[in-house]
Motif scaffolding. Structure first.
Motif, mmCIF file in Angstrom:
data_model
loop_
_atom_site.group_PDB
_atom_site.id
_atom_site.type_symbol
_atom_site.label_atom_id
_atom_site.label_comp_id
_atom_site.label_asym_id
_atom_site.label_seq_id
_atom_site.Cartn_x
_atom_site.Cartn_y
_atom_site.Cartn_z
ATOM 1 N N ALA A 35 0.813 -1.214 0.000
ATOM 2 C CA ALA A 35 0.000 0.000 0.000
ATOM 3 C C ALA A 35 0.848 1.267 0.000
ATOM 4 N N SER A 36 2.138 1.146 0.233
ATOM 5 C CA SER A 36 2.998 2.326 0.273
ATOM 6 C C SER A 36 4.441 1.918 0.034
ATOM 7 N N ALA A 37 5.252 2.916 -0.287
ATOM 8 C CA ALA A 37 6.686 2.672 -0.434
ATOM 9 C C ALA A 37 7.279 2.207 0.884
ATOM 10 N N GLU A 38 6.790 2.796 1.979
ATOM 11 C CA GLU A 38 7.297 2.416 3.299
ATOM 12 C C GLU A 38 7.000 0.950 3.615
ATOM 13 N N ASP A 39 5.801 0.486 3.233
ATOM 14 C CA ASP A 39 5.460 -0.922 3.444
ATOM 15 C C ASP A 39 6.395 -1.836 2.650
ATOM 16 N N PHE A 40 6.692 -1.428 1.440
ATOM 17 C CA PHE A 40 7.612 -2.214 0.614
ATOM 18 C C PHE A 40 8.995 -2.288 1.252
#
Length: 204
Positions: A35-40
């Protein structure tokens, strides 16, 4: 289609994640959805062959910012941008960073799948070249300093007696080193050795 390839989909829109995720899996791709770059980044995902399908505008780290992070950290996965309104500066930056493609939402399913297929095919070829270069480097590391000197002379066509004269060693010693070079480099002929060195140079 490379069965070992994985598509990483990063988009803050749940509907897009669901729709594109289903499309990828129905087409036979492995898919990891974020859902986000941070999650990745938090996932520490380890994908050897694949590509990233990346939203441009997201809360927190944007798509281009994540792409920049990937470049700085030598993450070689090709990136395909998805955007609801991709302006010219974003497109220019994406291509400057080496993006495989820039597609507008909603992307046509066939166009998206073809872009992914093309990106992964290029990534497979890049990985194969890097793997070959790594293999050749490992073989070269087995060589002693003298063996490396002898190899450098052999690949430019010097004869044993010429190498002996150049290095100030006996011709029979050159023959011993030459045999060890061939064994350690895992080749059976000078032509193979030259080809191997040419392949390494072409990947630099």
């Amino acid at each position: 289609m490379n069965a070992d390839a994985t598509v990483l989909l990063i988009d803050d829109d749940a509907d897009v994640r669901d729709a594109v995720g289903r499309l990828l899996r129905s087409a036979g791709w492995k898919a990891e959805v974020f859902a986000s770059a941070e999650d990745f980044l938090a996932s520490n995902s380890q994908v050897r062959i694949g590509c990233v399908v990346l939203d441009v505008r997201m809360p927190g780290m944007s798509g281009p910012e994540l792409h920049d992070w990937m470049r700085e950290h030598h993450v070689s996965l090709p990136v395909i941008y998805l955007s609801g309104n991709c302006d010219v500066p974003t497109s220019v930056q994406a291509m400057k960073y080496g993006a495989a493609d820039v597609l507008l939402k909603p992307a046509d399913a066939d166009v998206l799948l073809q872009a992914i297929s093309d990106a992964i095919a290029r990534h497979c070829m890049d990985r194969a070249r890097h793997d070959l270069a790594d293999s050749i480097h490992l073989r070269m590391q087995r060589l002693s300093a003298r063996e490396r000197q002898v190899m450098d002379h052999v690949i430019v066509g010097r004869l044993n007696k010429q190498i002996a004269a150049d290095l100030g060693i006996a011709e029979k010693t050159v023959k011993v080193h030459r045999g060890r070079v061939m064994a350690k480099m895992e080749v059976r002929s000078v032509a193979e050795l030259v080809h191997l060195c040419d392949q390494l140079e072409s990947t630099v």
